[in-house]
Design a protein around this motif. Structure first.
Motif, mmCIF file in Angstrom:
data_model
loop_
_atom_site.group_PDB
_atom_site.id
_atom_site.type_symbol
_atom_site.label_atom_id
_atom_site.label_comp_id
_atom_site.label_asym_id
_atom_site.label_seq_id
_atom_site.Cartn_x
_atom_site.Cartn_y
_atom_site.Cartn_z
ATOM 1 N N ALA A 344 0.828 -1.205 0.000
ATOM 2 C CA ALA A 344 0.000 0.000 0.000
ATOM 3 C C ALA A 344 0.865 1.259 0.000
ATOM 4 O O ALA A 344 0.573 2.229 -0.710
ATOM 5 N N LEU A 345 1.932 1.249 0.789
ATOM 6 C CA LEU A 345 2.821 2.411 0.838
ATOM 7 C C LEU A 345 3.547 2.602 -0.493
ATOM 8 O O LEU A 345 3.728 3.739 -0.954
ATOM 9 N N GLU A 429 -6.942 -2.882 -3.932
ATOM 10 C CA GLU A 429 -8.173 -2.575 -3.188
ATOM 11 C C GLU A 429 -9.126 -3.758 -3.209
ATOM 12 O O GLU A 429 -9.654 -4.175 -2.167
ATOM 13 N N ARG A 430 -9.343 -4.320 -4.385
ATOM 14 C CA ARG A 430 -10.259 -5.470 -4.500
ATOM 15 C C ARG A 430 -9.734 -6.668 -3.715
ATOM 16 O O ARG A 430 -10.494 -7.347 -3.010
ATOM 17 N N GLU A 431 -8.436 -6.938 -3.847
ATOM 18 C CA GLU A 431 -7.859 -8.096 -3.162
ATOM 19 C C GLU A 431 -7.950 -7.956 -1.647
ATOM 20 O O GLU A 431 -8.317 -8.907 -0.935
ATOM 21 N N GLY A 434 -11.475 -8.217 -0.418
ATOM 22 C CA GLY A 434 -11.920 -9.597 -0.519
ATOM 23 C C GLY A 434 -11.377 -10.467 0.601
ATOM 24 O O GLY A 434 -12.061 -11.381 1.087
ATOM 25 N N THR A 435 -10.150 -10.199 1.036
ATOM 26 C CA THR A 435 -9.552 -10.977 2.122
ATOM 27 C C THR A 435 -10.157 -10.622 3.475
ATOM 28 O O THR A 435 -10.557 -11.496 4.251
ATOM 29 N N LEU A 436 -10.216 -9.325 3.771
ATOM 30 C CA LEU A 436 -10.692 -8.896 5.098
ATOM 31 C C LEU A 436 -12.165 -9.210 5.315
ATOM 32 O O LEU A 436 -12.566 -9.569 6.426
ATOM 33 N N TRP A 437 -12.971 -9.062 4.266
ATOM 34 C CA TRP A 437 -14.412 -9.157 4.465
ATOM 35 C C TRP A 437 -15.014 -10.377 3.784
ATOM 36 O O TRP A 437 -16.197 -10.402 3.473
ATOM 37 N N SER A 438 -14.203 -11.405 3.591
ATOM 38 C CA SER A 438 -14.717 -12.640 3.014
ATOM 39 C C SER A 438 -15.613 -13.351 4.022
ATOM 40 O O SER A 438 -15.519 -13.145 5.237
ATOM 41 N N ALA A 439 -16.459 -14.212 3.498
ATOM 42 C CA ALA A 439 -17.323 -14.988 4.384
ATOM 43 C C ALA A 439 -16.496 -15.889 5.287
ATOM 44 O O ALA A 439 -16.843 -16.126 6.447
ATOM 45 N N ALA A 440 -15.370 -16.362 4.765
ATOM 46 C CA ALA A 440 -14.522 -17.249 5.566
ATOM 47 C C ALA A 440 -13.931 -16.503 6.762
ATOM 48 O O ALA A 440 -13.825 -17.049 7.855
ATOM 49 N N ALA A 441 -13.525 -15.246 6.550
ATOM 50 C CA ALA A 441 -12.964 -14.467 7.658
ATOM 51 C C ALA A 441 -14.047 -14.134 8.673
ATOM 52 O O ALA A 441 -13.816 -14.177 9.888
ATOM 53 N N GLY A 442 -15.225 -13.781 8.203
ATOM 54 C CA GLY A 442 -16.358 -13.521 9.084
ATOM 55 C C GLY A 442 -16.143 -12.378 10.053
ATOM 56 O O GLY A 442 -16.671 -12.410 11.181
ATOM 57 N N LEU A 443 -15.401 -11.358 9.646
ATOM 58 C CA LEU A 443 -15.084 -10.257 10.554
ATOM 59 C C LEU A 443 -16.122 -9.145 10.458
ATOM 60 O O LEU A 443 -16.603 -8.808 9.376
ATOM 61 N N ASP A 444 -16.437 -8.569 11.606
ATOM 62 C CA ASP A 444 -17.252 -7.351 11.633
ATOM 63 C C ASP A 444 -16.377 -6.112 11.539
ATOM 64 O O ASP A 444 -16.790 -5.091 10.987
ATOM 65 N N ALA A 445 -15.183 -6.172 12.100
ATOM 66 C CA ALA A 445 -14.267 -5.032 12.083
ATOM 67 C C ALA A 445 -12.857 -5.523 12.347
ATOM 68 O O ALA A 445 -12.645 -6.648 12.804
#
Length: 578
Positions: A344-345, A429-431, A434-445
């Motif tokens: 990102a940097l 951005e898409r990748e 997709g990783t952070l908010w995938s169904a497998a990760a199941g993260l709210d934040a």
């Protein structure tokens, strides 16, 4: 001594005249009286409105208290630029007169004293962002955000200081000078919304407005110990905000509220979200605030190090205390690998340096470029063979492949190469989403450190500018992010222990040496009492959910000495700079 050139003399005259007018405008504030004023400063913006509505307080009485404190904190930190105290008093009296007649509030921010970052236009006043060339050119109308806040009943009292070009995280420029941290005169309040962070942390305003393209809302909020929300692009209007490079759209700046409680941020968001003003603006999206219902049990991911710089013990502790508090409240917290912050940097550096920072620095004229921009703008100034040789030496002899990589990305580029960087940014951005908010990760934040250290001393940005990687990541990804203050630096608990020292570094040995070496920026004795916060990162278009989760985090942490009424001038440590 050589005589000044005509342009330099004009700049000097502008500096002298504008600072003199500011000093005269500040005199409209009454003297501060704790007995008379403190009760108003102890109130959130939400409480101010309720007390005015109940006819317990008047807008004028509230405003006088905040003007008295704003003058006091400006004297301590040099946080204000354009000052509207006289005009604000007139507005408060009009609000009181109208409320007395009708019994109806003007809006949900009736009588709330607010400050705004210098980059937001206020009709009749300059938006210089520190350039002397831009002095004495008053705005013809309010920015949409300013007009929207006024329509809701807020009273704008002042604009606040920013760094030159809005690109550094120290708030210093030739026109207005340097802003100090309200908790330590030896440290910066951050940037680029650093004046906002200072005035809000010290109760000089009840609510504020900042902007963010690489951490400009979040860094000063973390450094100063206040709450803030960086929305994603498209939720809050940016029309009427000035900048040194208005055509730059690859990483888009956003406007967002800064304040002293989550409830106040929510109140401001309800006013600002989706409001386009009277024009025919394409953005923001016409999406007003949407109420959300959270599940009883939330799932948070967290990480301690950003992958570029090893986090300090103080910042590790802030994340871990947040995690512990949430677990005790019945929520799930799982440690995750951070996104590719180094990438990102690289993208941010590659995109922003595409023209060699020529446009950003073209407004300087005879103004001296502040040292905080030295490392930021160094790469394009170097001849290609020098930059390549420096990168090779850093990789070979220092072993810092990350720092060498950042240097290689900071250069002038063809339009075609610039397009390649933007395409890579969109793919990243898409990748990442997709990783952070995938169904497998199941993260709210995601709970993340604001930076590797609680704050840097003045001049720290000169050599440590890449520290902003931990915040600019979420500009590249365009995620909504909230800031919650968690704790304060404790020299005993937050010292560099043997266990911390032997733990692996995060990436850049040069940056880590600058932070933790013999003369490093991380000095827990000097930092004693500085706030330490965390980022609460949510999914795109989930600003309301982020605010709701900030409420959850804030409640789980419990009382800890932040919010309205927490600043005492006698607690500002250190010696002011000359």
């Amino acid at each position: 001594m050589r005589p000044l050139t005509r342009e330099a003399q004009t700049s000097r005259n502008t500096i002298d005249s504008k600072r003199a007018r500011r000093a005269e405008a500040v005199k409209y504030a009454p003297g501060f009286s704790a007995d008379e004023h403190q009760k108003y400063l102890n109130a959130t913006a939400t409480q101010i409105v309720k007390n005015i509505q109940a006819k317990v307080w008047t807008a004028t009485a509230v405003l006088e208290a905040y003007l008295a404190r704003a003058a006091q904190v400006h004297d301590a930190t040099n946080c204000l630029t354009e000052v509207f105290f006289e005009e604000a008093l007139e507005e408060a009296r009009r609000l009181d007169a109208e409320f007395s007649k009708t019994g109806a509030l003007k809006g949900p921010l009736h009588g709330v004293p607010i400050s705004v970052k210098d980059s937001f236009n206020v009709k009749g006043f300059d938006s210089t962002i520190g350039y002397t060339r831009w002095g004495n050119k008053p705005a013809e109308q309010d920015a949409v955000t300013v007009a929207t806040l006024r329509a809701a009943g807020a009273i704008v009292i002042a604009k606040t200081n920013v760094p030159q070009t809005l690109l550094a995280f120290e708030s210093v420029n030739p026109l207005w000078g340097r802003t100090l941290n309200p908790w330590s005169t030896a440290h910066t309040p951050g940037g680029s919304s650093g004046g906002e962070g200072a005035v809000l942390a010290a109760d000089g305003a009840a609510l504020g407005l900042g902007s963010d393209i690489g951490g400009s809302i979040r860094i000063p909020s973390g450094y100063c110990g206040i709450y803030a929300l960086k929305p994603g692009h498209g939720r809050v209007s940016y029309h009427g905000s000035v900048g040194p490079n208005p055509g730059f759209e690859a990483v888009r700046a956003v406007a967002g509220p800064m304040g002293r409680s989550v409830a106040d941020l929510e109140r401001a968001a309800r006013v600002l979200f989706g409001e386009r003003g009277s024009g025919n603006a394409y953005l923001p999206a016409p999406v007003p605030y949407r109420d959300v219902t959270l599940p009883a049990k939330l799932r948070f991911g967290y990480y301690l190090n950003d992958g570029v710089v090893k986090g300090s013990p103080a910042c590790h502790r802030a994340v871990l205390e947040t995690v512990e508090a949430l677990r005790k409240a019945g929520h799930e917290c799982v440690e995750i690998n951070p996104p590719d912050v180094a990438r990102a940097l690289q993208l941010f550096t590659g995109i922003t340096s595409a023209d060699g920072y020529e446009k950003l620095t073209s407004h300087l004229g005879s103004d001296k470029q502040e040292s905080a921009l030295f490392l930021v703008t160094l790469g394009p100034r170097l001849p290609g063979f020098v930059r390549a040789a420096a990168g090779w030496a850093i990789r070979t002899f220092v072993g810092d492949t990350q720092f060498a990589s950042f240097l290689s990305h900071s250069r002038r580029k063809t339009v075609g190469k610039y397009y390649d960087y933007v395409a890579d940014k969109l793919a990243f951005e898409r990748e990442t989403r997709g990783t952070l908010w995938s169904a497998a990760a199941g993260l709210d934040a995601v709970i993340a450190p604001v930076q590797a250290v609680p704050a840097v001393p003045h001049g720290g940005c000169d050599r440590l500018a890449p520290l902003a990687c931990s915040t600019l990541l979420y500009n590249i990804v365009d995620s909504p992010v909230g800031i919650v203050p968690v704790t304060r630096v404790d020299p005993e608990r937050d010292a560099l222990s043997d266990a911390w020292r032997v733990a692996p570094g995060a990436g850049s040995t040069i940056l880590e040496r600058g932070l933790y070496g013999p003369k490093g920026a991380y000095d827990v004795r000097a930092m004693k009492g500085l706030p330490v916060g965390v980022q609460i990162v949510g999914e795109a278009w989930g600003e309301e959910k982020v605010l709701a989760m900030m409420h959850v985090v804030d409640a789980a942490l419990g009382p800890r000495g932040f919010g309205p009424g927490s600043w005492d001038p006698s607690k500002q440590r250190g010696v002011a700079l000359a």
